[in-house]
Design a protein around this motif. Structure first.
Motif, mmCIF file in Angstrom:
data_model
loop_
_atom_site.group_PDB
_atom_site.id
_atom_site.type_symbol
_atom_site.label_atom_id
_atom_site.label_comp_id
_atom_site.label_asym_id
_atom_site.label_seq_id
_atom_site.Cartn_x
_atom_site.Cartn_y
_atom_site.Cartn_z
ATOM 1 N N ALA A 187 36.103 36.302 32.295
ATOM 2 C CA ALA A 187 35.986 35.978 33.826
ATOM 3 C C ALA A 187 36.723 35.571 34.070
ATOM 4 C CB ALA A 187 34.425 35.761 34.050
ATOM 5 N N VAL A 188 37.809 35.873 35.802
ATOM 6 C CA VAL A 188 38.340 34.868 35.770
ATOM 7 C C VAL A 188 38.029 34.390 37.106
ATOM 8 C CG1 VAL A 188 40.784 35.276 37.009
ATOM 9 C CG2 VAL A 188 40.290 36.534 35.080
ATOM 10 N N PRO A 189 37.763 33.018 37.131
ATOM 11 C CA PRO A 189 37.703 31.705 38.413
ATOM 12 C C PRO A 189 38.954 32.826 39.556
ATOM 13 C CG PRO A 189 37.203 30.590 36.804
ATOM 14 C CD PRO A 189 38.330 32.112 35.766
ATOM 15 N N ILE A 190 37.961 32.953 40.859
ATOM 16 C CA ILE A 190 38.755 34.026 41.518
ATOM 17 C C ILE A 190 38.791 33.815 43.034
ATOM 18 C CG2 ILE A 190 37.606 35.624 42.349
ATOM 19 C CD1 ILE A 190 40.118 38.246 42.689
ATOM 20 N N MET A 191 39.763 33.366 44.137
ATOM 21 C CA MET A 191 39.524 32.803 45.207
ATOM 22 C C MET A 191 39.442 34.242 46.177
ATOM 23 S SD MET A 191 38.709 29.941 44.326
ATOM 24 C CE MET A 191 39.027 29.120 43.137
ATOM 25 N N THR A 233 42.711 32.040 39.763
ATOM 26 C CA THR A 233 44.015 32.564 40.355
ATOM 27 C C THR A 233 43.442 32.122 41.893
ATOM 28 O OG1 THR A 233 45.247 34.390 40.545
ATOM 29 C CG2 THR A 233 42.672 34.695 40.234
ATOM 30 N N ARG A 234 44.443 32.443 42.597
ATOM 31 C CA ARG A 234 43.979 31.925 43.915
ATOM 32 C C ARG A 234 44.923 32.361 44.612
ATOM 33 N NH1 ARG A 234 47.450 28.138 45.706
ATOM 34 N NH2 ARG A 234 48.584 26.947 44.181
ATOM 35 N N ALA A 235 45.196 32.519 46.319
ATOM 36 C CA ALA A 235 45.897 33.633 46.917
ATOM 37 C C ALA A 235 47.203 32.869 46.660
ATOM 38 C CB ALA A 235 45.261 33.217 48.222
ATOM 39 N N ASN A 252 32.721 43.672 46.438
ATOM 40 C CA ASN A 252 33.676 42.588 47.232
ATOM 41 C C ASN A 252 34.970 42.252 46.463
ATOM 42 O OD1 ASN A 252 31.237 41.149 48.008
ATOM 43 N ND2 ASN A 252 31.108 40.984 45.995
ATOM 44 N N ILE A 253 35.584 43.876 46.965
ATOM 45 C CA ILE A 253 37.177 43.649 46.387
ATOM 46 C C ILE A 253 37.594 44.325 47.348
ATOM 47 C CG2 ILE A 253 38.986 44.900 45.008
ATOM 48 C CD1 ILE A 253 37.395 44.327 42.749
ATOM 49 N N ARG A 254 39.116 43.906 47.888
ATOM 50 C CA ARG A 254 39.188 45.056 48.878
ATOM 51 C C ARG A 254 40.477 45.620 48.444
ATOM 52 N NH1 ARG A 254 39.049 39.721 52.481
ATOM 53 N NH2 ARG A 254 39.833 38.617 51.505
ATOM 54 N N ARG A 255 40.749 47.124 48.823
ATOM 55 C CA ARG A 255 41.476 47.421 47.605
ATOM 56 C C ARG A 255 43.093 48.005 48.224
ATOM 57 N NH1 ARG A 255 39.919 47.564 42.772
ATOM 58 N NH2 ARG A 255 37.697 48.295 42.635
ATOM 59 N N ARG A 256 44.027 48.135 48.101
ATOM 60 C CA ARG A 256 45.067 47.997 48.517
ATOM 61 C C ARG A 256 45.579 49.422 49.696
ATOM 62 N NH1 ARG A 256 49.735 50.947 47.283
ATOM 63 N NH2 ARG A 256 51.716 49.740 47.764
ATOM 64 N N GLY A 257 46.228 48.757 50.782
ATOM 65 C CA GLY A 257 46.028 50.113 51.806
ATOM 66 C C GLY A 257 44.596 50.273 52.503
ATOM 67 N N GLU A 258 43.817 49.768 52.101
ATOM 68 C CA GLU A 258 42.066 50.426 53.009
ATOM 69 C C GLU A 258 42.401 49.897 54.146
ATOM 70 O OE1 GLU A 258 38.910 46.773 52.058
ATOM 71 O OE2 GLU A 258 38.492 48.120 50.716
ATOM 72 N N MET A 272 36.074 37.481 48.436
ATOM 73 C CA MET A 272 35.177 35.976 48.391
ATOM 74 C C MET A 272 35.681 35.234 47.520
ATOM 75 S SD MET A 272 31.305 37.379 47.561
ATOM 76 C CE MET A 272 31.312 38.293 49.490
ATOM 77 N N ASP A 273 34.749 33.996 47.367
ATOM 78 C CA ASP A 273 34.941 33.164 45.895
ATOM 79 C C ASP A 273 33.807 34.021 45.201
ATOM 80 O OD1 ASP A 273 36.804 31.927 47.641
ATOM 81 O OD2 ASP A 273 35.999 30.210 47.941
#
Length: 405
Positions: free
Chosen positions: A97-101, A82-84, A139-145, A55-56
């Motif tokens: 802290a990094v603003p992230i989309m 950073t964004r997609a 709120n993190i989708r992990r690699r390969g999950e 999420m944002d």
């Protein structure tokens, strides 16, 4: 004394012994719709391909906000967002802290994304710092999950639909190994056959139906011919058909009449058989090999040709294309019953009616005259296969159905 007729199941098994899966080839995904996988397909890339934000918000180190709350938020130094599609950001240091989309790569070192709603400003502003507190989830989708690299995403013998193709693309594949499309030669036999726009004779609807039905199964038409009731003409047609086809399907000429040549030719061919099958319509059937090419000789009556294609040619085409060779059957509850005699499988056209409160499934036309009810059989959205042991079908009875092309 004539031998007992074949059951639909035993004759279908005899037909399937004629055919095996065609060789495999690699095709681009754009060309793979409806094709059958030749082997299990593995993911080339994991899904997700990298750790990304669900999420944002702000990517942070959990240790930096562990003691924070709405009343006493942690104040961290804000970095560039950073964004997609952004390059992978540098590793996060303590107090940052990094603003992230949503979908953007999570910086190394970050193990938590704080939603934008859990900041004092509630927005991505240009301030040098941000005050925030943690929520209940990372709120993190992990690699390969979702899909691990090299995991099987589709088994062999899978018929590829739009979602399957999207899954292959999402796992890094632009091509797939599938069985070759079956090439089918269609022959309609009979002196009475004429083009559909002729004013005399019998319009050749069987060729139109068979070609369209083959294409609906992702097969290709190698050739189409009309052969007269003449031995030399039929031999020439079969010779030509066998040159460039994986399967020959003919209609007509399988009855006991003096001009019914296809059945006799098939019976005398290698692996040949002229059979009576306990089904209505479609009792006379024949098959064999012509110059090595599997050949199904179906009845000439259009409704009999139609149900014979569904019962025998469709499974053969599915097997040639790499599938298991069985047509998909469903079941429906009949709303309106119909009378009948046991002893043969009856193919009965069904109409499906819908209103605001219910769905009704009822015989269409005159079920007792199904062999001649061309308009009902060709308009019906469903065809019931009433078992040979069943006489009358009562309202509320569950019956097997097929949804024809």
């Amino acid at each position: 004394m004539q031998p007992e007729p074949h059951t639909v199941e035993s004759y279908q098994a005899a037909v399937l012994r004629l055919v095996t899966a065609l060789p495999a080839e690699t095709v681009l995904l754009d060309e793979a719709l409806g094709r059958t996988t030749a082997a299990a397909v593995h993911a080339r890339l994991p899904v997700p391909a990298f750790d990304n934000a669900a999420m944002d918000g702000f990517a942070v180190r959990a240790a930096d906000v562990a003691a924070a709350s709405r009343e006493r938020p942690a104040v961290l130094r804000r970095l560039q967002p950073t964004r997609a599609g952004s390059p992978r950001p540098r590793a996060l240091r303590g107090g940052e802290a990094v603003p992230i989309m949503t979908g953007a790569p999570v910086p190394p070192g970050a193990d938590l994304v704080v939603p934008i709603e859990l900041t004092t400003s509630g927005s991505f502003d240009d301030a040098a710092t941000v005050a925030l507190w943690p929520g209940a989830k990372p709120n993190i989708r992990r690699r390969g999950e979702d899909v691990a690299a090299d995991a099987i995403v589709l088994p062999g013998a899978s018929v590829l639909g739009p979602r399957d193709l999207a899954l292959l693309a999402a796992t890094g594949r632009s091509s797939v190994r599938v069985h070759r499309r079956p090439r089918v030669a269609v022959i309609a036999t009979g002196d009475e056959l004429t083009p559909a726009d002729a004013d005399a004779g019998v319009p050749d609807s069987n060729s139109v139906y068979l070609c369209a039905a083959v294409r609906s199964l992702r097969g290709e038409i190698a050739s189409t011919q009309v052969a007269r009731d003449d031995e030399s003409a039929l031999r020439r047609a079969l010779d030509e058909a066998a040159r460039d086809a994986d399967l020959i399907i003919s209609t007509g000429g399988v009855g006991p009449g003096t001009h019914d040549l296809a059945g006799r030719f098939a019976a005398g061919a290698p692996d040949g058989m002229l059979a009576r099958v306990a089904m209505r319509p479609g009792r006379p059937q024949a098959h064999g090999r012509w110059n090595g090419t599997p050949w199904l000789a179906l009845p000439g009556n259009p409704t009999a040709a139609f149900v014979s294609f569904e019962a025998f040619a469709r499974p053969a085409l599915i097997r040639l294309a790499g599938g298991e060779g069985h047509s998909g059957l469903a079941a429906e509850t009949i709303s309106v019953g119909c009378a009948g005699r046991p002893g043969s499988v009856r193919f009965v056209p069904l109409d499906v009616g819908r209103d605001a409160d219910s769905v009704s499934v009822a015989p269409l036309g005159s079920p007792g005259r199904a062999a001649h009810s061309l308009s009902a059989m060709f308009r019906a959205p469903l065809i019931a296969m009433i078992g040979a042991e069943t006489a009358d079908v009562e309202p509320g009875q569950l019956v097997p159905v097929i949804a024809p092309a």
